[in-house]
Motif scaffolding. Structure first.
Motif, PDB file in Angstrom:
ATOM      1  N   PHE A   1      25.863  -8.664   0.200  1.00 11.76           N
ATOM      2  CA  PHE A   1      26.527  -7.416   0.323  1.00 11.76           C
ATOM      3  C   PHE A   1      25.703  -6.624  -0.306  1.00 11.76           C
ATOM      4  N   GLN A   2      24.960  -6.557  -1.152  1.00 21.18           N
ATOM      5  CA  GLN A   2      24.296  -5.784  -2.070  1.00 21.18           C
ATOM      6  C   GLN A   2      22.920  -5.382  -1.126  1.00 21.18           C
ATOM      7  N   LEU A   3      22.522  -6.166  -0.293  1.00 16.69           N
ATOM      8  CA  LEU A   3      21.713  -5.844   0.732  1.00 16.69           C
ATOM      9  C   LEU A   3      22.088  -4.587   1.518  1.00 16.69           C
ATOM     10  N   ILE A   4      23.527  -4.652   1.989  1.00 13.17           N
ATOM     11  CA  ILE A   4      24.118  -3.590   2.697  1.00 13.17           C
ATOM     12  C   ILE A   4      24.176  -2.323   2.001  1.00 13.17           C
ATOM     13  N   ILE A   5      24.518  -2.448   0.658  1.00 12.95           N
ATOM     14  CA  ILE A   5      24.535  -1.180  -0.368  1.00 12.95           C
ATOM     15  C   ILE A   5      23.010  -0.463  -0.529  1.00 12.95           C
ATOM     16  N   ASN A   6      22.068  -1.590  -0.545  1.00 13.90           N
ATOM     17  CA  ASN A   6      20.890  -0.950  -0.602  1.00 13.90           C
ATOM     18  C   ASN A   6      20.424  -0.246   0.830  1.00 13.90           C
ATOM     19  N   ALA A   7      20.757  -0.731   2.076  1.00 13.74           N
ATOM     20  CA  ALA A   7      20.666  -0.110   3.149  1.00 13.74           C
ATOM     21  C   ALA A   7      21.255   1.095   3.473  1.00 13.74           C
ATOM     22  N   VAL A   8      22.438   1.398   2.675  1.00 15.64           N
ATOM     23  CA  VAL A   8      23.035   2.604   3.078  1.00 15.64           C
ATOM     24  C   VAL A   8      22.479   3.660   2.083  1.00 15.64           C
ATOM     25  N   ILE A   9      21.971   3.278   0.906  1.00 18.17           N
ATOM     26  CA  ILE A   9      21.167   4.219   0.034  1.00 18.17           C
ATOM     27  C   ILE A   9      19.923   4.734   0.911  1.00 18.17           C
ATOM     28  N   VAL A  10      19.314   3.719   1.508  1.00 20.48           N
ATOM     29  CA  VAL A  10      18.079   3.998   2.176  1.00 20.48           C
ATOM     30  C   VAL A  10      18.367   4.902   3.487  1.00 20.48           C
ATOM     31  N   LEU A  11      19.504   4.584   4.198  1.00 17.32           N
ATOM     32  CA  LEU A  11      19.909   5.517   5.140  1.00 17.32           C
ATOM     33  C   LEU A  11      20.106   7.027   4.585  1.00 17.32           C
ATOM     34  N   LEU A  12      20.993   6.966   3.508  1.00 16.97           N
ATOM     35  CA  LEU A  12      21.046   8.287   2.867  1.00 16.97           C
ATOM     36  C   LEU A  12      20.102   8.945   2.601  1.00 16.97           C
ATOM     37  N   THR A  13      18.984   8.202   2.029  1.00 14.92           N
ATOM     38  CA  THR A  13      17.681   8.744   1.947  1.00 14.92           C
ATOM     39  C   THR A  13      16.903   9.556   2.940  1.00 14.92           C
ATOM     40  N   SER A  14      17.220   8.646   4.086  1.00 16.70           N
ATOM     41  CA  SER A  14      16.541   9.093   5.213  1.00 16.70           C
ATOM     42  C   SER A  14      17.067  10.414   5.816  1.00 16.70           C
ATOM     43  N   HIS A  15      18.438  10.374   5.681  1.00 12.68           N
ATOM     44  CA  HIS A  15      18.921  11.665   6.178  1.00 12.68           C
ATOM     45  C   HIS A  15      18.622  13.034   5.297  1.00 12.68           C
ATOM     46  N   LEU A  16      18.469  12.638   3.869  1.00  8.79           N
ATOM     47  CA  LEU A  16      18.196  13.910   2.689  1.00  8.79           C
ATOM     48  C   LEU A  16      16.805  14.354   3.025  1.00  8.79           C
ATOM     49  N   VAL A  17      15.871  13.265   3.072  1.00  6.69           N
ATOM     50  CA  VAL A  17      14.342  13.715   2.875  1.00  6.69           C
ATOM     51  C   VAL A  17      13.681  13.828   4.217  1.00  6.69           C
ATOM     52  N   LYS A  18      13.047  15.110   4.277  1.00  9.46           N
ATOM     53  CA  LYS A  18      12.371  15.240   5.525  1.00  9.46           C
ATOM     54  C   LYS A  18      10.926  14.576   5.355  1.00  9.46           C
ATOM     55  N   GLY A  19      10.533  13.904   6.362  1.00  8.14           N
ATOM     56  CA  GLY A  19       9.013  13.196   6.334  1.00  8.14           C
ATOM     57  C   GLY A  19       9.286  11.769   6.282  1.00  8.14           C
ATOM     58  N   PHE A  20      10.575  11.215   5.815  1.00  4.00           N
ATOM     59  CA  PHE A  20      11.094   9.979   5.730  1.00  4.00           C
ATOM     60  C   PHE A  20      12.141   9.736   6.728  1.00  4.00           C
ATOM     61  N   HIS A  21      11.976   8.625   7.465  1.00  2.00           N
ATOM     62  CA  HIS A  21      12.688   8.096   8.394  1.00  2.00           C
ATOM     63  C   HIS A  21      12.868   6.451   8.740  1.00  2.00           C
ATOM     64  N   VAL A  22      13.930   6.215   8.674  1.00  2.00           N
ATOM     65  CA  VAL A  22      14.231   4.768   8.928  1.00  2.00           C
ATOM     66  C   VAL A  22      15.260   4.667  10.012  1.00  2.00           C
ATOM     67  N   GLY A  23      15.104   4.082  11.019  1.00  2.00           N
ATOM     68  CA  GLY A  23      15.977   3.818  12.195  1.00  2.00           C
ATOM     69  C   GLY A  23      17.363   3.497  12.123  1.00  2.00           C
ATOM     70  N   GLY A  24      17.551   2.441  11.921  1.00  4.09           N
ATOM     71  CA  GLY A  24      19.193   1.970  11.618  1.00  4.09           C
ATOM     72  C   GLY A  24      19.471   1.070  10.514  1.00  4.09           C
ATOM     73  N   LEU A  25      20.541   0.585  10.394  1.00  2.00           N
ATOM     74  CA  LEU A  25      21.127  -0.261   9.417  1.00  2.00           C
ATOM     75  C   LEU A  25      20.047  -1.480   9.303  1.00  2.00           C
ATOM     76  N   LEU A  26      19.861  -2.126  10.343  1.00  2.00           N
ATOM     77  CA  LEU A  26      19.025  -3.365  10.385  1.00  2.00           C
ATOM     78  C   LEU A  26      17.710  -3.178   9.729  1.00  2.00           C
ATOM     79  N   ASP A  27      17.019  -2.139  10.100  1.00  3.18           N
ATOM     80  CA  ASP A  27      15.737  -1.558   9.647  1.00  3.18           C
ATOM     81  C   ASP A  27      15.739  -1.186   8.255  1.00  3.18           C
TER      82      ASP A  27
END
Length: 169
Positions: A82-108
């Motif tokens: 489940f640590q992978l899901i926590i890391n993915a949530v942090i990456v998705l949150l970063t994707s929403h906060l930083v312009k110029g950085f985009h990751v598609g979805g949870l699996l990505d």
């Protein structure tokens, strides 16, 4: 007696330490390499990779411990996956906060976090080896001490000693 502390997991240094900034720069390089290798992550510039790495590092320092504490039962039941899901949530949150950085979805984001962790590990490996070497063998133990002179090996001819004994008798 020396006490050795070996950390087999990931370490999250304080944002005030130099180690934090070193890890953030290594992660920025890993993010940029990942964006060049894979299509599921889009980084517009190296500066966006540095900003994304800083945001991820700050979220890992402040938000991840809270998320880990809240989801401890899920982490235990999934044997840590489940640590992978926590890391993915942090990456998705970063994707929403930083312009110029985009990751598609949870699996990505899960795949991105695995790849970036692996690349960061490879980039950070020489630093970790040096830290381990310094911990196991302090500098004063590795340096040759000048007061301890090397004694050269001298051969002794045993036949002359035996002959001298026989002559004396």
């Amino acid at each position: 007696m020396k006490v050795f502390k070996i950390n087999l997991g990931s370490d999250n240094p304080s944002p005030l330490s130099g180690r934090f900034w070193t890890k953030a720069l290594v992660m920025a390089l890993a993010i940029f390499i990942c964006s060049l290798l894979f299509k599921f992550v889009d980084v517009s510039s190296p500066l966006a990779a540095v900003v994304a790495a800083l945001v991820i590092s700050l979220l890992n320092a402040f938000i991840k411990p809270l998320l880990t504490l809240i989801s401890a039962p899920l982490i235990l039941m999934s044997f840590g996956l489940f640590q992978l899901i926590i890391n993915a949530v942090i990456v998705l949150l970063t994707s929403h906060l930083v312009k110029g950085f985009h990751v598609g979805g949870l699996l990505d984001a899960v795949l991105f976090s695995i790849v970036v962790t692996f690349i960061s590990f490879l980039l950070d490996l020489p630093i970790k080896i040096k830290r381990m070497k310094d911990a196991l063998f302090p500098k004063e133990d590795r340096d040759f001490k000048e007061d301890e002179e090397f004694t050269p090996y001298e051969e002794v001819d045993s036949t002359t000693e035996d002959e001298d004994k026989e002559e004396k008798q």
